[in-house]
Design a protein around this motif. Structure first.
Motif, PDB file in Angstrom:
ATOM      1  N   ASP A 125       0.874  -1.176   0.000  1.00 53.24           N
ATOM      2  CA  ASP A 125       0.000   0.000   0.000  1.00 53.24           C
ATOM      3  C   ASP A 125       0.909   1.223   0.000  1.00 53.24           C
ATOM      4  N   VAL A 126       0.979   1.936  -1.127  1.00 53.87           N
ATOM      5  CA  VAL A 126       1.943   3.030  -1.238  1.00 53.87           C
ATOM      6  C   VAL A 126       1.622   4.199  -0.302  1.00 53.87           C
ATOM      7  N   SER A 127       0.404   4.234   0.247  1.00 57.65           N
ATOM      8  CA  SER A 127       0.065   5.309   1.179  1.00 57.65           C
ATOM      9  C   SER A 127       0.474   4.982   2.618  1.00 57.65           C
ATOM     10  N   ASP A 128       1.083   3.810   2.819  1.00 58.25           N
ATOM     11  CA  ASP A 128       1.460   3.339   4.155  1.00 58.25           C
ATOM     12  C   ASP A 128       2.956   3.016   4.181  1.00 58.25           C
ATOM     13  N   PRO A 129       3.786   3.868   4.802  1.00 56.74           N
ATOM     14  CA  PRO A 129       5.231   3.629   4.837  1.00 56.74           C
ATOM     15  C   PRO A 129       5.619   2.275   5.443  1.00 56.74           C
ATOM     16  N   CYS A 130       4.854   1.796   6.406  1.00 52.71           N
ATOM     17  CA  CYS A 130       5.145   0.487   7.008  1.00 52.71           C
ATOM     18  C   CYS A 130       4.935  -0.641   5.994  1.00 52.71           C
ATOM     19  N   SER A 131       3.879  -0.512   5.190  1.00 55.31           N
ATOM     20  CA  SER A 131       3.612  -1.500   4.144  1.00 55.31           C
ATOM     21  C   SER A 131       4.728  -1.504   3.105  1.00 55.31           C
ATOM     22  N   ILE A 132       5.225  -0.321   2.749  1.00 52.00           N
ATOM     23  CA  ILE A 132       6.323  -0.223   1.788  1.00 52.00           C
ATOM     24  C   ILE A 132       7.566  -0.911   2.342  1.00 52.00           C
ATOM     25  N   LYS A 133       7.857  -0.649   3.612  1.00 49.00           N
ATOM     26  CA  LYS A 133       9.038  -1.251   4.251  1.00 49.00           C
ATOM     27  C   LYS A 133       8.934  -2.779   4.287  1.00 49.00           C
ATOM     28  N   GLU A 134       7.763  -3.302   4.645  1.00 53.80           N
ATOM     29  CA  GLU A 134       7.570  -4.751   4.691  1.00 53.80           C
ATOM     30  C   GLU A 134       7.690  -5.373   3.308  1.00 53.80           C
ATOM     31  N   SER A 135       7.151  -4.696   2.302  1.00 54.32           N
ATOM     32  CA  SER A 135       7.238  -5.222   0.934  1.00 54.32           C
ATOM     33  C   SER A 135       8.696  -5.288   0.480  1.00 54.32           C
ATOM     34  N   ALA A 136       9.477  -4.276   0.850  1.00 57.43           N
ATOM     35  CA  ALA A 136      10.891  -4.256   0.458  1.00 57.43           C
ATOM     36  C   ALA A 136      11.651  -5.414   1.099  1.00 57.43           C
ATOM     37  N   LYS A 137      11.313  -5.739   2.329  1.00 56.50           N
ATOM     38  CA  LYS A 137      11.942  -6.889   2.997  1.00 56.50           C
ATOM     39  C   LYS A 137      11.627  -8.178   2.241  1.00 56.50           C
ATOM     40  N   LYS A 138      10.358  -8.333   1.847  1.00 54.01           N
ATOM     41  CA  LYS A 138       9.951  -9.545   1.135  1.00 54.01           C
ATOM     42  C   LYS A 138      10.662  -9.648  -0.207  1.00 54.01           C
ATOM     43  N   VAL A 139      10.628  -8.566  -0.968  1.00 50.76           N
ATOM     44  CA  VAL A 139      11.274  -8.584  -2.282  1.00 50.76           C
ATOM     45  C   VAL A 139      12.779  -8.808  -2.133  1.00 50.76           C
ATOM     46  N   GLY A 140      13.379  -8.163  -1.145  1.00 53.35           N
ATOM     47  CA  GLY A 140      14.815  -8.334  -0.915  1.00 53.35           C
ATOM     48  C   GLY A 140      15.197  -9.776  -0.643  1.00 53.35           C
ATOM     49  N   SER A 141      14.310 -10.493   0.058  1.00 55.88           N
ATOM     50  CA  SER A 141      14.598 -11.901   0.379  1.00 55.88           C
ATOM     51  C   SER A 141      14.498 -12.799  -0.854  1.00 55.88           C
ATOM     52  N   LEU A 142      13.840 -12.302  -1.902  1.00 56.92           N
ATOM     53  CA  LEU A 142      13.631 -13.100  -3.120  1.00 56.92           C
ATOM     54  C   LEU A 142      14.589 -12.716  -4.251  1.00 56.92           C
ATOM     55  N   LEU A 143      15.232 -11.571  -4.108  1.00 52.38           N
ATOM     56  CA  LEU A 143      16.170 -11.127  -5.139  1.00 52.38           C
ATOM     57  C   LEU A 143      17.499 -11.859  -4.991  1.00 52.38           C
ATOM     58  N   GLY A 144      18.150 -12.077  -6.102  1.00 54.47           N
ATOM     59  CA  GLY A 144      19.480 -12.679  -6.068  1.00 54.47           C
ATOM     60  C   GLY A 144      20.550 -11.615  -5.904  1.00 54.47           C
ATOM     61  N   LYS A 145      21.770 -12.010  -6.201  1.00 52.18           N
ATOM     62  CA  LYS A 145      22.918 -11.118  -5.998  1.00 52.18           C
ATOM     63  C   LYS A 145      22.956  -9.960  -6.989  1.00 52.18           C
ATOM     64  N   ASN A 146      22.087 -10.017  -8.009  1.00 53.29           N
ATOM     65  CA  ASN A 146      22.094  -8.967  -9.026  1.00 53.29           C
ATOM     66  C   ASN A 146      21.138  -7.814  -8.729  1.00 53.29           C
ATOM     67  N   GLY A 147      20.415  -7.878  -7.619  1.00 47.45           N
ATOM     68  CA  GLY A 147      19.573  -6.762  -7.202  1.00 47.45           C
ATOM     69  C   GLY A 147      18.330  -6.574  -8.065  1.00 47.45           C
ATOM     70  N   LEU A 148      17.795  -5.354  -8.009  1.00 46.51           N
ATOM     71  CA  LEU A 148      16.562  -5.001  -8.718  1.00 46.51           C
ATOM     72  C   LEU A 148      16.884  -3.966  -9.793  1.00 46.51           C
ATOM     73  N   ASN A 149      16.514  -4.271 -11.037  1.00 43.95           N
ATOM     74  CA  ASN A 149      16.866  -3.392 -12.145  1.00 43.95           C
ATOM     75  C   ASN A 149      15.905  -2.227 -12.355  1.00 43.95           C
ATOM     76  N   LEU A 150      14.620  -2.435 -12.079  1.00 42.18           N
ATOM     77  CA  LEU A 150      13.632  -1.451 -12.508  1.00 42.18           C
ATOM     78  C   LEU A 150      12.506  -1.279 -11.497  1.00 42.18           C
ATOM     79  N   ILE A 151      12.196  -0.036 -11.179  1.00 39.75           N
ATOM     80  CA  ILE A 151      11.004   0.293 -10.397  1.00 39.75           C
ATOM     81  C   ILE A 151      10.088   1.134 -11.279  1.00 39.75           C
ATOM     82  N   VAL A 152       8.828   0.729 -11.382  1.00 37.30           N
ATOM     83  CA  VAL A 152       7.824   1.529 -12.070  1.00 37.30           C
ATOM     84  C   VAL A 152       6.826   2.016 -11.020  1.00 37.30           C
ATOM     85  N   ASN A 153       6.941   3.289 -10.664  1.00 35.45           N
ATOM     86  CA  ASN A 153       6.018   3.906  -9.702  1.00 35.45           C
ATOM     87  C   ASN A 153       4.741   4.276 -10.449  1.00 35.45           C
TER      88      ASN A 153
END
Length: 256
Positions: free
Chosen positions: A66-94
């Motif tokens: 939920d982009v209107s909730d900073p806590c939700s953004i932080k939790e989503s980043a943790k989840k995505v970070g745990s699934l990304l490999g060593k090459n990181g994230l190439n693209l964000i589309v806001n």
């Protein structure tokens, strides 16, 4: 769109409209990972996204954000970070946004605050929370310069954010809170481009056209597929020359 092959991407507001179409076309472009973020992944408005993820479970991951909730953004980043490999994230589309159809004379405090929270503050905190993964991708690429398959932030803006265009724009419906918030998003693009230049993380604003979606309405001249095809074609060809710019889905430079 060959530039996107093998890339990883996060799309906000991915359960309908432009966001859903963006996920579909990133899948068609053979992205390695597409993180499809939305506020209510289990709700009725996310059924089409769930079906898409079910068909391509190795590529599409639905993320509660939920982009209107900073806590939700932080939790989503943790989840995505745990699934990304060593090459990181190439693209964000806001892409996630709200558009209350209000004028200068009837917009409420809540209209203005909610629109600003979703359309400006949300993208800011998405960029900040996901920045380490973009930095990892930029370093891992081993390529000079800037590109969307290296590390990039694409902010979905609008011609209604242009201070040059807005005075002569024929509004299809009242755009007051939306226009002001998207002008703020454009300034966020300027700041992001300036502050992430040293990391070689590309950032632009892009106007996707007036599109037939729930937000754009039935009178819009182009459909979501046309719009996203254009957007992806443009961002696939971006270099440091367009860094910090404002373009439309055809590649034309937009006036601020």
């Amino acid at each position: 769109m060959a530039a996107l092959k093998g890339s990883s991407a996060l799309v906000t507001g991915a359960n309908r409209g432009l966001g859903l179409e963006m996920v579909k076309q990133l899948l068609e472009a053979n992205c390695s990972k597409v993180f499809a973020a939305c506020r209510d992944p289990d709700g009725p408005n996310s059924e089409a996204l769930r079906e898409l993820a079910k068909r391509s479970p190795d590529v599409v991951t639905i993320v509660k954000l939920d982009v209107s909730d900073p806590c939700s953004i932080k939790e989503s980043a943790k989840k995505v970070g745990s699934l990304l490999g060593k090459n990181g994230l190439n693209l964000i589309v806001n892409n996630a946004a709200v558009l209350p159809q209000k004028t200068m004379l009837n917009a409420t405090v809540e209209d203005m605050q909610n629109t600003f929270n979703t359309n400006v503050i949300g993208p800011l905190f998405v960029i900040r929370e996901y920045l380490p993964y973009l930095q990892t991708a930029a370093k891992a690429s081993g390529k000079p310069g800037m590109s969307c398959d290296k590390a990039a932030v694409i902010n979905i803006s609008t011609d209604a954010a242009s201070m040059t265009i807005m005075p002569v724009l024929k509004d299809p419906f009242p755009l007051f809170p939306y226009s002001i918030s998207k002008a703020g998003l454009n300034m966020l693009t300027i700041y992001t481009a300036r502050d992430l230049k040293a990391d070689e993380i590309l950032c632009i604003s892009i106007h996707p056209g007036w599109v037939r979606t729930d937000m754009g309405g039935d009178q819009a001249p182009i459909d979501a597929r046309q719009s996203v095809e254009g957007v992806l074609s443009v961002i696939s060809s971006l270099t440091e020359k367009q860094h910090g710019g404002f373009l439309d889905y055809t590649g034309k430079t937009m006036p601020w």
